[in-house]
Design a protein around this motif. Sequence first.
Motif, PDB file in Angstrom:
ATOM      1  N   ARG A  89      30.397 109.067 -24.172  1.00  0.00           N
ATOM      2  CA  ARG A  89      29.555 108.126 -24.705  1.00  0.00           C
ATOM      3  C   ARG A  89      28.741 108.456 -25.917  1.00  0.00           C
ATOM      4  O   ARG A  89      28.519 107.931 -26.822  1.00  0.00           O
ATOM      5  N   MET A  90      28.343 109.931 -25.690  1.00  0.00           N
ATOM      6  CA  MET A  90      27.425 110.378 -26.879  1.00  0.00           C
ATOM      7  C   MET A  90      28.379 110.375 -28.223  1.00  0.00           C
ATOM      8  O   MET A  90      27.742 110.167 -29.390  1.00  0.00           O
ATOM      9  N   ILE A  91      29.529 111.045 -27.991  1.00  0.00           N
ATOM     10  CA  ILE A  91      30.432 111.138 -29.262  1.00  0.00           C
ATOM     11  C   ILE A  91      30.846 109.792 -29.809  1.00  0.00           C
ATOM     12  O   ILE A  91      31.060 109.641 -31.083  1.00  0.00           O
ATOM     13  N   GLY A  92      31.290 108.873 -28.999  1.00  0.00           N
ATOM     14  CA  GLY A  92      31.503 107.309 -29.358  1.00  0.00           C
ATOM     15  C   GLY A  92      32.835 107.091 -28.270  1.00  0.00           C
ATOM     16  O   GLY A  92      33.837 107.384 -28.764  1.00  0.00           O
ATOM     17  N   GLY A  93      32.566 106.244 -27.340  1.00  0.00           N
ATOM     18  CA  GLY A  93      33.565 106.254 -26.329  1.00  0.00           C
ATOM     19  C   GLY A  93      34.826 105.555 -26.890  1.00  0.00           C
ATOM     20  O   GLY A  93      35.992 105.876 -26.310  1.00  0.00           O
ATOM     21  N   ASP A  94      34.820 104.727 -27.911  1.00  0.00           N
ATOM     22  CA  ASP A  94      35.976 104.025 -28.350  1.00  0.00           C
ATOM     23  C   ASP A  94      36.991 105.069 -28.836  1.00  0.00           C
ATOM     24  O   ASP A  94      38.342 104.862 -28.964  1.00  0.00           O
ATOM     25  N   ARG A  95      36.505 106.171 -29.393  1.00  0.00           N
ATOM     26  CA  ARG A  95      37.303 107.153 -30.003  1.00  0.00           C
ATOM     27  C   ARG A  95      38.393 107.772 -28.765  1.00  0.00           C
ATOM     28  O   ARG A  95      39.154 108.536 -29.165  1.00  0.00           O
ATOM     29  N   PHE A  96      38.009 107.603 -27.575  1.00  0.00           N
ATOM     30  CA  PHE A  96      38.732 108.314 -26.504  1.00  0.00           C
ATOM     31  C   PHE A  96      39.703 107.080 -25.977  1.00  0.00           C
ATOM     32  O   PHE A  96      40.083 107.441 -24.626  1.00  0.00           O
ATOM     33  N   SER A  97      39.939 105.918 -26.326  1.00  0.00           N
ATOM     34  CA  SER A  97      40.554 105.094 -25.704  1.00  0.00           C
ATOM     35  C   SER A  97      41.978 105.508 -25.503  1.00  0.00           C
ATOM     36  O   SER A  97      42.601 106.136 -26.293  1.00  0.00           O
ATOM     37  N   GLY A  98      42.404 105.306 -24.236  1.00  0.00           N
ATOM     38  CA  GLY A  98      43.827 105.702 -23.882  1.00  0.00           C
ATOM     39  C   GLY A  98      43.925 106.988 -23.260  1.00  0.00           C
ATOM     40  O   GLY A  98      44.960 107.414 -22.766  1.00  0.00           O
ATOM     41  N   LYS A  99      42.973 107.993 -23.286  1.00  0.00           N
ATOM     42  CA  LYS A  99      42.971 109.118 -22.906  1.00  0.00           C
ATOM     43  C   LYS A  99      42.833 109.289 -21.236  1.00  0.00           C
ATOM     44  O   LYS A  99      41.989 108.699 -20.874  1.00  0.00           O
ATOM     45  N   GLN A 100      43.332 110.351 -20.511  1.00  0.00           N
ATOM     46  CA  GLN A 100      43.075 110.636 -19.387  1.00  0.00           C
ATOM     47  C   GLN A 100      41.800 111.498 -19.420  1.00  0.00           C
ATOM     48  O   GLN A 100      41.396 112.263 -20.251  1.00  0.00           O
ATOM     49  N   ILE A 101      41.047 111.459 -18.447  1.00  0.00           N
ATOM     50  CA  ILE A 101      39.585 112.034 -18.331  1.00  0.00           C
ATOM     51  C   ILE A 101      39.870 112.917 -17.048  1.00  0.00           C
ATOM     52  O   ILE A 101      39.949 112.450 -15.936  1.00  0.00           O
ATOM     53  N   LEU A 102      39.571 114.278 -17.329  1.00  0.00           N
ATOM     54  CA  LEU A 102      39.544 115.206 -16.266  1.00  0.00           C
ATOM     55  C   LEU A 102      37.879 115.735 -16.287  1.00  0.00           C
ATOM     56  O   LEU A 102      37.420 116.570 -17.102  1.00  0.00           O
ATOM     57  N   ASP A 103      37.155 115.245 -15.335  1.00  0.00           N
ATOM     58  CA  ASP A 103      35.724 115.648 -15.036  1.00  0.00           C
ATOM     59  C   ASP A 103      35.812 116.626 -14.011  1.00  0.00           C
ATOM     60  O   ASP A 103      35.896 116.221 -12.697  1.00  0.00           O
TER      61      ASP A 103
END
Length: 179
Positions: A98-112
Amino acid sequence: MYILGIDTETTGVGYFAKVVELGAILVDAKTLKTVDCISQRINPLISIPESASRIHGITDEDVKNEPTIEEVFKTSPFLNWLQGVDTIFGHNVKFDIRMIGGDRFSGKQILDTYPLVRKQFPEWENHKLQTAVMNLELEQRPAHAALSDIESTCDILRYFLSNLNLTFEDLLKGSQNKS
């Protein structure tokens, strides 16, 4: 194949907060060895509240001559790395996205790793990054420094794969669950 780990230090946690430091590591997905890294202070173009500076130690003076986040994106390999990976990881990484700009991460798998740690160790008092590092007896690094924090997060992933008999796919699935 690579995965990208990210962490930020910010002016706060609210809607108007800005990034003051970006840490990113490009990691080989099979070996989890770091291939390259970025550690960059960022001028948020707003004043850093004292309450935030107390946490990460970064002041207005520290960032006054640093590039903005958009300048960092233009001059560093970060966006190229982001375009070249399918998976982004971090500890409570949705905040960093969110801080970097969530739209840049569209379509990426997230491993939290935050929900993974919570699920595997529900008895812990809390599941903050430094608590996990301490309880898992991993290498101690400076807390609330973006590059150190993402390196510690990668250590947690290595721990899960080495000691808990989990696969990378297990981690991806487990990090999506809220418990």
